[in-house]
Design an enzyme around this catalytic site. Sequence first.
Site: not given
Ligand code: NAD
Length: 257
Positions: A139, A152
């Site tokens: 991130s 985080y």
């Molecule tokens: P999201 O909530 O849409 O997806 C998260 C995914 O992780 C889902 O598929 C969920 O089912 C899964 N998950 C959650 N807990 C879990 C567990 N205990 N075991 C297995 N799977 C689990 O969120 P996102 O925004 O797509 O985030 C995905 C990654 O990207 C994360 O690591 C997040 O930190 C990172 N990220 C997101 C953003 C953003 O702006 N959305 C920015 C930077 C980094």
Amino acid sequence: MSLKGKTAVVTGSNSGIGLGVARELAKAGADIVLNSFTDRPEDHDLAASMAAEFGVTVRYIQADMSKGEDCRALIEKAGVCDILVNNAGIQYVSPIDEFPVEKWDAIIAINMNSAFHTTAAALPMMRQAGWGRVVNIASAHGLTASPFKSAYVAAKHGVVGMTKVIALETAQEDITCNAICPGYVLTPLVEQQIPATAKEYNLTEEEAVAQVILSRQPSKQFATTEQIGGTAVFLCSDAAAQITGTTISVDGGWTAL
Ligand code: NAD
């Protein structure tokens, strides 16, 4: 770029960025293992519809990334893992002195420790295959900080550090490890932060998006899941074979500030 014949395991991939990355890897020809902690008919239906859409094999394997043994079992059940995308992640927003301990522990386990366990299980498979790619979805918060996101930010900085160590330990093999550092991408994870951010800053939800969330992103646009997926496909390409132990920001200029 063809990833035909490669198998990619993407953790946390029934939604958001993980699903976007899995779709781009499938489009490039890779067979896919989707994962989340749920085991619902719609999770398996998602795998079947992706397989039909892209003409690749797509399996859904349930495993809870908050548990080390589940992380390792995911890789063992996959049986082969040429590309490992450590993506599963959760968020919780609170001042540090009020941060619930169970939320801290869950964020560190899912967002950081899971990448240790899956990588430890996958590296022997990559070594046997003579090729491997580890892509960690870190991130902008792996490179910089924001208030109220102590767990985080700690976990994502940890992932960036681990990325460098994995790269050094595999540097003389055809294995690379890099981290993608997205800025804000409009996924369920961000959507659920909007009310909490509005509350912390005493703003409406619209003001929280414009004044707090996208205030950090100079482009004033959310990055897309397709762009994160495309970056992952690039990291799996021959052009990226000498790119290892580094971060690629997809953040509309956030970390240039
Ligand atoms: P999201 O909530 O849409 O997806 C998260 C995914 O992780 C889902 O598929 C969920 O089912 C899964 N998950 C959650 N807990 C879990 C567990 N205990 N075991 C297995 N799977 C689990 O969120 P996102 O925004 O797509 O985030 C995905 C990654 O990207 C994360 O690591 C997040 O930190 C990172 N990220 C997101 C953003 C953003 O702006 N959305 C920015 C930077 C980094």
